[in-house]
Structure formats: C-alpha cells, structure tokens
Design a protein around this motif. Structure first.
Motif, PDB file in Angstrom:
ATOM      1  N   LEU A 193       8.892   4.502  -9.998  1.00 52.18           N
ATOM      2  CA  LEU A 193       9.396   5.575  -9.554  1.00 52.18           C
ATOM      3  C   LEU A 193       9.959   5.374  -7.998  1.00 52.18           C
ATOM      4  CD1 LEU A 193       6.920   8.521  -9.724  1.00 52.18           C
ATOM      5  CD2 LEU A 193       8.649   8.160 -10.297  1.00 52.18           C
ATOM      6  N   SER A 194       9.399   4.326  -7.702  1.00 48.43           N
ATOM      7  CA  SER A 194       9.993   3.789  -6.522  1.00 48.43           C
ATOM      8  C   SER A 194      11.313   3.256  -6.351  1.00 48.43           C
ATOM      9  CB  SER A 194       9.207   2.182  -6.269  1.00 48.43           C
ATOM     10  OG  SER A 194       8.939   1.317  -7.325  1.00 48.43           O
ATOM     11  N   ARG A 195      11.876   2.854  -7.892  1.00 46.87           N
ATOM     12  CA  ARG A 195      13.348   2.612  -7.632  1.00 46.87           C
ATOM     13  C   ARG A 195      14.256   3.731  -6.500  1.00 46.87           C
ATOM     14  NH1 ARG A 195      17.906  -0.698 -10.034  1.00 46.87           N
ATOM     15  NH2 ARG A 195      15.544  -1.646 -11.060  1.00 46.87           N
ATOM     16  N   THR A 196      13.709   5.225  -6.802  1.00 47.28           N
ATOM     17  CA  THR A 196      14.273   5.704  -6.062  1.00 47.28           C
ATOM     18  C   THR A 196      14.066   6.147  -4.850  1.00 47.28           C
ATOM     19  OG1 THR A 196      12.601   7.850  -6.017  1.00 47.28           O
ATOM     20  CG2 THR A 196      13.921   8.004  -7.856  1.00 47.28           C
ATOM     21  N   LEU A 216      10.935  -6.651   6.322  1.00 46.32           N
ATOM     22  CA  LEU A 216      11.203  -8.323   7.091  1.00 46.32           C
ATOM     23  C   LEU A 216      11.885  -8.281   8.321  1.00 46.32           C
ATOM     24  CD1 LEU A 216      10.434  -9.819   4.336  1.00 46.32           C
ATOM     25  CD2 LEU A 216      13.023 -11.029   4.038  1.00 46.32           C
ATOM     26  N   LYS A 217      11.642  -8.415   9.288  1.00 42.50           N
ATOM     27  CA  LYS A 217      12.280  -8.661  10.572  1.00 42.50           C
ATOM     28  C   LYS A 217      12.550 -10.159  11.058  1.00 42.50           C
ATOM     29  CE  LYS A 217      13.052  -6.306  14.684  1.00 42.50           C
ATOM     30  NZ  LYS A 217      12.144  -4.710  15.449  1.00 42.50           N
ATOM     31  N   GLU A 218      13.407 -10.002  11.238  1.00 41.93           N
ATOM     32  CA  GLU A 218      13.807 -12.303  11.973  1.00 41.93           C
ATOM     33  C   GLU A 218      12.720 -12.133  11.397  1.00 41.93           C
ATOM     34  OE1 GLU A 218      12.581 -11.240  15.868  1.00 41.93           O
ATOM     35  OE2 GLU A 218      14.328  -9.553  16.665  1.00 41.93           O
ATOM     36  N   ASP A 219      11.795 -13.388  12.028  1.00 44.63           N
ATOM     37  CA  ASP A 219      10.606 -14.594  11.104  1.00 44.63           C
ATOM     38  C   ASP A 219       9.299 -13.847  10.826  1.00 44.63           C
ATOM     39  OD1 ASP A 219       9.666 -14.319  13.901  1.00 44.63           O
ATOM     40  OD2 ASP A 219       9.233 -16.608  13.900  1.00 44.63           O
ATOM     41  N   LYS A 220       9.514 -12.221  10.534  1.00 43.98           N
ATOM     42  CA  LYS A 220       8.115 -12.166  10.275  1.00 43.98           C
ATOM     43  C   LYS A 220       8.554 -10.586   8.729  1.00 43.98           C
ATOM     44  CE  LYS A 220       5.852 -12.821  14.810  1.00 43.98           C
ATOM     45  NZ  LYS A 220       6.974 -13.227  15.240  1.00 43.98           N
ATOM     46  N   CYS A 221       6.679 -10.710   8.172  1.00 42.81           N
ATOM     47  CA  CYS A 221       7.071  -9.563   7.259  1.00 42.81           C
ATOM     48  C   CYS A 221       6.216  -8.817   7.600  1.00 42.81           C
ATOM     49  CB  CYS A 221       6.711 -10.082   6.434  1.00 42.81           C
ATOM     50  SG  CYS A 221       6.012  -9.469   4.665  1.00 42.81           S
ATOM     51  N   TYR A 222       6.097  -7.489   7.120  1.00 38.81           N
ATOM     52  CA  TYR A 222       5.370  -6.424   7.827  1.00 38.81           C
ATOM     53  C   TYR A 222       4.738  -5.347   7.191  1.00 38.81           C
ATOM     54  CZ  TYR A 222       6.687  -7.107  12.894  1.00 38.81           C
ATOM     55  OH  TYR A 222       7.074  -8.400  14.060  1.00 38.81           O
ATOM     56  N   LEU A 223       3.952  -5.977   6.003  1.00 35.11           N
ATOM     57  CA  LEU A 223       3.483  -5.223   5.299  1.00 35.11           C
ATOM     58  C   LEU A 223       3.196  -3.593   5.606  1.00 35.11           C
ATOM     59  CD1 LEU A 223       1.203  -7.553   3.395  1.00 35.11           C
ATOM     60  CD2 LEU A 223       3.576  -7.018   3.162  1.00 35.11           C
ATOM     61  N   THR A 224       2.684  -2.373   4.754  1.00 34.05           N
ATOM     62  CA  THR A 224       2.748  -1.067   4.971  1.00 34.05           C
ATOM     63  C   THR A 224       1.240  -1.098   4.701  1.00 34.05           C
ATOM     64  OG1 THR A 224       2.753  -0.310   3.169  1.00 34.05           O
ATOM     65  CG2 THR A 224       5.028   0.186   4.337  1.00 34.05           C
ATOM     66  N   GLN A 225       0.558  -0.189   4.771  1.00 32.07           N
ATOM     67  CA  GLN A 225      -0.620   0.291   4.562  1.00 32.07           C
ATOM     68  C   GLN A 225      -1.115   0.193   2.848  1.00 32.07           C
ATOM     69  OE1 GLN A 225       0.867   2.057   6.093  1.00 32.07           O
ATOM     70  NE2 GLN A 225       0.038   4.997   5.800  1.00 32.07           N
ATOM     71  N   HIS A 226      -1.993   0.136   2.551  1.00 32.01           N
ATOM     72  CA  HIS A 226      -1.914   0.013   0.635  1.00 32.01           C
ATOM     73  C   HIS A 226      -1.800   1.490  -0.033  1.00 32.01           C
ATOM     74  CE1 HIS A 226      -4.367   0.495  -2.862  1.00 32.01           C
ATOM     75  NE2 HIS A 226      -4.930   1.247  -2.909  1.00 32.01           N
ATOM     76  N   LEU A 227      -0.890   1.285  -0.740  1.00 29.26           N
ATOM     77  CA  LEU A 227      -0.375   2.959  -1.039  1.00 29.26           C
ATOM     78  C   LEU A 227      -0.940   3.427  -1.914  1.00 29.26           C
ATOM     79  CD1 LEU A 227       3.279   1.933   0.472  1.00 29.26           C
ATOM     80  CD2 LEU A 227       2.117   2.840   1.292  1.00 29.26           C
ATOM     81  N   GLY A 228      -1.383   2.581  -3.017  1.00 31.09           N
ATOM     82  CA  GLY A 228      -2.367   2.924  -4.427  1.00 31.09           C
ATOM     83  C   GLY A 228      -1.029   3.164  -5.221  1.00 31.09           C
ATOM     84  N   ASP A 229      -1.008   3.364  -6.732  1.00 29.40           N
ATOM     85  CA  ASP A 229      -0.562   3.327  -7.686  1.00 29.40           C
ATOM     86  C   ASP A 229       1.285   4.359  -7.465  1.00 29.40           C
ATOM     87  OD1 ASP A 229      -2.093   1.203  -9.229  1.00 29.40           O
ATOM     88  OD2 ASP A 229      -3.278   3.074 -10.453  1.00 29.40           O
ATOM     89  N   ILE A 230       2.247   4.086  -7.314  1.00 29.71           N
ATOM     90  CA  ILE A 230       3.263   4.637  -7.256  1.00 29.71           C
ATOM     91  C   ILE A 230       3.660   5.404  -8.340  1.00 29.71           C
ATOM     92  CG2 ILE A 230       5.965   5.116  -6.368  1.00 29.71           C
ATOM     93  CD1 ILE A 230       3.121   4.207  -4.422  1.00 29.71           C
ATOM     94  N   GLU A 231       2.610   6.260  -8.689  1.00 31.84           N
ATOM     95  CA  GLU A 231       3.148   7.480 -10.283  1.00 31.84           C
ATOM     96  C   GLU A 231       3.348   8.443 -10.134  1.00 31.84           C
ATOM     97  OE1 GLU A 231       0.712   4.086 -13.241  1.00 31.84           O
ATOM     98  OE2 GLU A 231      -0.582   5.215 -12.545  1.00 31.84           O
ATOM     99  N   SER A 232       3.167   9.415  -9.253  1.00 34.76           N
ATOM    100  CA  SER A 232       2.792  10.362  -8.918  1.00 34.76           C
ATOM    101  C   SER A 232       4.304  11.021  -7.532  1.00 34.76           C
ATOM    102  CB  SER A 232       1.696  11.212  -8.901  1.00 34.76           C
ATOM    103  OG  SER A 232       1.100  11.180  -7.560  1.00 34.76           O
ATOM    104  N   PRO A 233       4.428  12.300  -7.886  1.00 40.73           N
ATOM    105  CA  PRO A 233       5.364  12.680  -6.325  1.00 40.73           C
ATOM    106  C   PRO A 233       4.895  13.042  -5.365  1.00 40.73           C
ATOM    107  CG  PRO A 233       5.381  14.359  -8.521  1.00 40.73           C
ATOM    108  CD  PRO A 233       4.154  13.553  -8.518  1.00 40.73           C
ATOM    109  N   GLU A 234       3.559  12.806  -5.890  1.00 37.05           N
ATOM    110  CA  GLU A 234       2.531  12.869  -4.086  1.00 37.05           C
ATOM    111  C   GLU A 234       2.579  11.129  -3.606  1.00 37.05           C
ATOM    112  OE1 GLU A 234       1.137  14.036  -6.779  1.00 37.05           O
ATOM    113  OE2 GLU A 234       0.740  16.224  -6.557  1.00 37.05           O
ATOM    114  N   SER A 235       2.394  10.329  -4.200  1.00 37.57           N
ATOM    115  CA  SER A 235       2.079   9.007  -3.878  1.00 37.57           C
ATOM    116  C   SER A 235       3.819   8.454  -3.661  1.00 37.57           C
ATOM    117  CB  SER A 235       1.848   8.685  -5.137  1.00 37.57           C
ATOM    118  OG  SER A 235       2.655   7.862  -6.727  1.00 37.57           O
TER     119      SER A 235
END
Ligand SMILES: [Zn+2]
Ligand SMILES: [Zn+2]
Length: 747
Positions: free
Chosen positions: A476-479, A425-444
C-alpha cells in the motif's frame, strides 16, 4: 595596562543540536561565571554563536566548560573558534534574542521529546513549590518537544502549548536568563497549563479529588485505566494479579502479545528482571525507551504480561503524569501498553479515545493538551552487549542518523509494510519518522502521509529529488510514493527489501560509499528480485547494488500466507520431501496438530495441496523456518502476533544446552550457496528420543547460525571481502547473533 594585554575576543560557533534545549541559558551561566562580556545568539542554520571579550585564559576555560559540562541533550557537530583583538568595550553578557528569519532555520535540528529531569521531579514532590503534584512540569532541559511542534521556528506559538498562554509567574521565568526555564517553550504550571481529568467511559467526570490519585486507587483495585501521556495513550493495569490482565487480554482480543510495563525506579525493576550495565544505561537515558529485559526466575509478576517469553519490556517513567501515578500505586510495575489497535495508528484525541476504548477501559485519565505528532514508545534490546532498536520512536525522533556519505539530493523513502518507518535523506543525514506500525489499512496509510509531510515541512526539504519505495508491487505504501512522485515530478526508485536492510547496516557501521560487504539478512518476508518470497539471504554488495550469493533452502508454503499464521502447515511443507507420507502424517498428528486451525482435515488438505503443487510458493524465509521448529517443539502453534514463533523458540532455547545431531550442509545451486534446512528439521525427529525440547531449540538455533555464518564466510573469502554483517528481524535473537558473531570472528 598589562592585564588588558591578555584580553582577547573570541567568536565561537557551535553547530549541532543546540537549539530548543536550554543551550543559550547554559552559555549565559558559563560566561558570567568566567566574568566574560559579550553575547550568545541563535543563528538558525549555523547553530549558536558565542561572541565574548575577556581574559584569554578565561575564554579557554569557557571552551573546556562547554565540553565538560555539556547539557544532556546537546549534540555538537562542530565548534569553530575565531580569535580576534578586542574591539569596542562591551559591558556584561547578554542573550541576544533578536529574531532569525524563517529561511535561516533550514538546517537546524529539531529536538526529540525528553524525559522529565530530576530537578522538575523534585519540584513536583515539594509541597512548597508551585509545581507541587503538577504533572506537566518541565523546564528548558526537559519535557515534550517533537510531539508538540506544529512548525518551525520552534517557539510556543508554533506548538500545541499555544492553547495555554503563560501566566505572570511562568512569563517571568521565561524571560529571566538566569532561570532554568528561560526561553523554554513548553513550560507551564497549575495556573496556566493543561489539566488532567478522570472520566467514566460515558464521558462523565469521576469525582473524588486529584484525578491522578483517584486513578491510582482504581488501578490498585484492579481497574483498567486509559492514560493519555506525551505521544499517545496507554492502557494501564496492575501486574501482581492475573485477574485484571486476563480481562484486558480478553477485551483487547490480544491473547498472547507481550505487554510493556513501567516501574517507578530501577530498584523495583530489579525485583522481577535482570538488568545489565548496558541495559541500565538505556533504561535511564533521556529517551527512556522500553528495554526488553530477562525475567527473573521465578518471575514474581503475573505470567500474563509476556506469556511464554523469557523477556519482559520495561520502561521507567518519562513524564510527570507517570511519576505521579506510580507514586500513588502500590505495585512494583504497571502494565503500560499502547492503546492502539494492530494495523491502526495510535489514536491521540480525547474524542477518539472514548470511541475506540468503549468496552475496553474502565476509566480514562486524559488531559487537554493536543498531541500534534503521535509517537509510540521506543523499544530496544541489548543484543551481544549492543543496544539494538526494535522500534525507534519517542525520545529519538526526529534526531538524524549520520551517514558516511553525502546524498546527491533530497530523498523520501516510504518504507516497507510491517512495523514500518519512512525516512528522509538530506545531505549527510538520514531522518526517520516515528514508528508507523503496519501499513495495511487506509488509516495507517494516512498516518504514513501525515508523518512524511510533517518531517518534510520541519526539515524544509521542499520537493524531493527522489522517491523510494519497496520493490513489492502490491504494498500500500507504494500509493504514497506514487503521489509524492506525481506532485514533485520525480522518479520512483524501487529498493529490494533485503538490500535496504544491508544498506542500513552499512550506514550504521559507517561503511564508506564505494566499499562492499557481505551481509546475512534474515527476517520473515521480503519481495525478492526474482519475485519469490525471500528471508534468509546472504548478499554481497554496497549502497548502490547487490547480488544474492546464498540463501536458505527454498521451502514450500502450502496455502501461501496461511503458513505464517498456522505453523503446522510450514512444518508439513518442510518435511514433505524429506519423509515418507505415512511417517510425516504420524508426526503431524502426534506433535503438530495444534499448528492447524482445522486439525486433521487441514493436514489432509495440505497433503493434497503439496501433491498438486497448488497455491504453494517457495520461500527462503528464516522466520517461517523458525515458526515450523517452534511448532514441532511445542513452543507455539498459531500466530497471535508478529514474530511469535521465533520469539517463543528463543525463550525455549534460553533454558537449553548445546547437543549434537543437526547436520549443517551447505550445497551449491549454480553460483548460490544453499543451507539445506529440511535435513536440519528432519534431524530433530531423531533427537527427540534422547533430548529435551529446550536442548533441541538451542541446538537448532545454533546450527542455523553456524550454517548462515559458513555461507557468509565462504562468500567473503571467495570475493576477497573482509567485512561481514548480520541484520534483519532475526538479528533480534541474542543467541543467533552471538553465534554468528563468534563464528565470523574466528575465520
Ligand atoms: Zn526539567
Ligand atoms: Zn504559569
């Protein structure tokens, strides 16, 4: 003298998405056509400045041309005009390419990847053109962008095209303001650009001529070919024959997950799918997303493309590579499914492709351009005549979403766990990343970090003021959030999953910062404020907070997460307190046995678990409820992919009609409204004597939508709120969305 009296000078500043998309050559053409003098210049943060002298009426025409002939990708946030008297006489019109400092680019928008334009496709098909059959053909208006950009400012030196220095011919076009490749950073031709190579899995090169034509012949013969494209790698195979699809599913161990297909044009799509006007617009848009379309009946392609579903995900070619493959293939469509493994991010290097696709792909059609930012295909579905993103990625990222308020600081939000995206979030805009899939592994988890870092760098966010993560204590995303907060010395804000859904819905709808709405938020799972698993919620609130006002009846999940995999367990839990044990056992053995991995033994074990209330959390999840009904009605039993139960139930319901017999009872538990779902599921057992499974599926979904709408309307009336929304994964269900929409509008 009188002629000169009408002469004026105008300084026109255009802000928005006006850089890296062929905007200045466009202005050059407009200005010279109107006989104006002056220059056009990139200002970085402030957009583009057009400074012209000439006849006042001609300048006004330029202004209307600017809007009426807008190039496809341009987005104007603001056009400012400063009229002045003509000063020193200027001659001609030029594109001022003088450098802009790196600190000036902090607000400029980065363009997304754009599908190849019709003019470039034409050149690729013209034997007299030097781009003939060249798959990387692009121009100032089209081609890859986001996936190639390493850093800003956006020029060739800071993209993956740095590996391919311009040849004389391309260089001439690059420097000619009148050329449609002027200043286009990713242009190339067969002399200087990347090349395709067709490989055997052992890395040796397949001989026999043009690699794309050979790959197409092998596809016609039923081979499975890995195809490296713009943002990642697809697995391709033919669609008119079950054989290769069966092999692909076996090799990938994906028995049922729907595969997307790609067709050369709309005419071919219409042979096997129904395309509405809104869907056509989306399919042919510059972003070229995958659009979930209704299958034609009978479906002329293999049933193995999307088994048990009434929809098929379709896209049109978006790069020269795809156009050329489809040009050589004799199929109405090719399967083009992402080659990545579930729970792992897309692999993009040639080296990884050989490693990861061993035993899967018969051949690999790869190229030697690096993919800097991997980016999966976007997926959307038209629901209630509105396009709805199931996945917002290639073609849209990193374009921002406008917010109806100004953010007080720069916020980095790391996203949830399943089908995740992070956001800034920056000023009046929200920038989303690309689709990341399931964040369940070290690679993800690595991919999550890389995607956030890249966007932070491109947006010049610097140190975030706030880091946000999901309320769930064990995601995991908490880390990643903890690391970011640690490095920047900022606080972590925990956000409840369904509140995040509610706030996103509000932002999409442009709800003002101080307003409140009532939101129906339905999905599979989110960690509730009370620690229990939520997923069928009626919330009231705004951006800053919320209260829970209603929900589905909490249902036991004997064995916890196992219920999400084996739908029979959930069904057993829902009816455990509703039916005598003997009667329930009879139903389970007769109708739901396939919903248990271990058959009767498991049924007995679950009974014991329910009696002792052992490892049995209670959930209000809509996804789990639909899984259970899907199991009873024979639509699906064991999960092989995320969302399978509800999707197959929806497909069954699509062939059904509305009947009576399912009670919609809303009760009060303290202050909360509760929709009594055990009774609803129990009623299906009575209906079975008289009705088809299709009709029961339809009627159940209808009753569920009615119940949710009733709770929301009650809350809204009691609280004096006039806006009600519906969101969450279940909002991808067209029928439930329509019923809720109609019901809410009636009240
Ligand atoms: Zn083009
Ligand atoms: Zn060249």
């Amino acid at each position: 003298m009188t002629a000169r009296m009408a002469e004026k000078r105008a300084i026109i500043t255009v802000s928005g998405l006006v850089q890296g998309i062929g905007f200045r050559p466009f202005i050059y053409r407009l200005a010279t056509r109107r006989g104006l003098r002056g220059h056009v210049k990139n200002l970085g943060d402030a957009g583009v400045r057009i400074d012209v002298d000439g006849d006042e009426s001609a300048i006004k025409l330029l202004l209307s041309d600017l809007v009426e002939e807008k190039i496809p990708l341009a987005v104007y946030n603001k056009i400012d005009i400063d009229w002045r008297d003509v000063g020193e006489g200027r001659i001609g019109f030029i594109i001022d390419t003088s450098d802009i400092g790196a600190n000036e680019v902090k607000h400029s928008l980065i363009p997304p990847d754009v599908s190849i334009c019709p003019e470039c496709v034409e050149e690729m098909q013209d034997p007299g053109d030097r781009h003939y059959l060249y798959p990387f053909t692009c121009c100032a208006l089209c081609g890859p962008r986001f996936t190639t950009i390493v850093d800003l400012p956006y020029d060739r030196e800071r993209t993956t095209m740095i590996d391919f220095p311009l040849c004389d011919e391309c260089d001439r076009e690059f420097n000619d303001p009148g050329d449609r490749r002027f200043n286009a950073q990713t242009i190339c031709d067969p002399t200087c650009g990347p090349r395709m190579t067709l490989y055997h899995p052992d890395g040796s090169i397949v001989q026999g001529g043009d690699p794309i034509a050979v790959a197409a012949r092998l596809l016609n013969e039923g081979s499975i070919v890995a195809v490296k494209g713009i943002g990642g790698i697809h697995l391709a195979t033919k669609t008119t024959d079950d054989g290769p699809l069966h092999v692909l599913r076996t090799r990938r161990r994906k028995p049922g997950k729907p595969f997307a297909v790609m067709s050369p044009d709309l005419e071919n799509v219409q042979k096997y799918a129904i395309v509405s006007e809104t869907e056509r617009e989306q399919l042919t848009s510059l972003a070229r997303p995958i659009v979930a379309l209704r299958k034609r009946e009978p479906f002329p392609l293999s049933p193995l493309i999307s088994p048990g579903l009434d929809t098929v995900g379709v896209m049109l070619p978006y790069s020269g590579i795809h156009h050329l493959i489809l040009y050589h293939v004799d199929e109405p469509a090719l399967v083009m499914t992402s080659a990545n493994y579930p729970g792992e991010p897309m692999f993009v290097s040639n080296e990884d492709a050989f490693k990861k696709l061993e035993g899967v792909a018969d051949y690999l059609l790869l190229h030697n351009r690096r993919i800097h930012a991997r980016c999966d295909d976007s997926v959307l579905r038209v629901i209630d005549d509105q396009p709805l993103f199931l996945r917002r990625s290639r073609g849209y990222v990193p374009l921002p979403i406008g917010l109806p308020f100004d953010s007080r600081g720069n916020v980095v939000a790391v996203g949830p766990e399943l089908t995740s995206t992070a956001a800034i979030l920056k000023e009046d805009k929200c920038y989303l990343t690309q689709h990341l899939g399931d964040i369940e592994s070290p690679e993800s988890l690595d991919f999550l970090s890389v995607a956030i870092d890249h966007l932070v760098k491109l947006l010049r966010v610097g140190v975030p003021d706030i880091v946000a993560c999901d309320l769930h204590p064990n995601f995991l995303s908490r880390t990643v959030a903890a690391e970011l907060a640690d490095v920047s010395g900022t606080d972590i804000v925990e956000v409840q999953h369904h509140h995040a859904h509610l706030a996103s819905l509000m932002a999409d709808a442009g709800v003002k910062p101080d307003d409140e709405i009532v939101g129906i938020v339905c999905d599979g799972y989110g960690y509730g404020s009370d620690g229990s698993p939520w997923g069928g919620e009626v919330l009231m609130g705004g951006y800053e907070g919320f209260s829970r006002r209603g929900h589905l009846e909490p249902q036991p999940m004997p064995g916890g997460d196992l219920c999400a995999l084996r739908y029979g367990r959930m069904f057993q839990g829902i009816l455990y307190s509703e039916l005598p044990k003997d009667r329930l056992a009879q139903v389970l053995y007769e109708s739901c046995i396939e919903g248990f991995q271990r058959g009767g033994k498991e049924i007995e074990a679950v009974f014991e678990q329910l009696e002792k209330n052992f490892n049995t959390p209670y959930t209000t999840s809509t996804g789990r409820l639909l899984d259970a009904v899907s199991c009873l009605l024979g639509a699906s039993h064991l999960r092989t992919y995320e969302g399978e139960g509800p999707m197959k139930l929806e497909a069954l319901a699509a062939r059904g009609r509305l009947r009576g017999g399912i009670p919609v009872d809303v009760e009060r538990d303290g202050g909360d409204l509760v929709l009594m779902t055990s009774k609803m599921v129990g009623a299906l057992l009575t209906m079975r004597a008289k009705h088809r499974a299709e009709d029961m599926a339809y009627t159940f979904q209808h009753a569920l939508a009615d119940g949710l709408a009733e709770m929301a309307v009650t809350v809204a009336k009691e609280q004096g709120i006039d806006a009600i929304g519906f969101t969450g994964g279940v909002a991808n269900n067209d029928m439930i969305t329509r019923v809720i929409h109609r019901r809410v509008n009636e009240e």
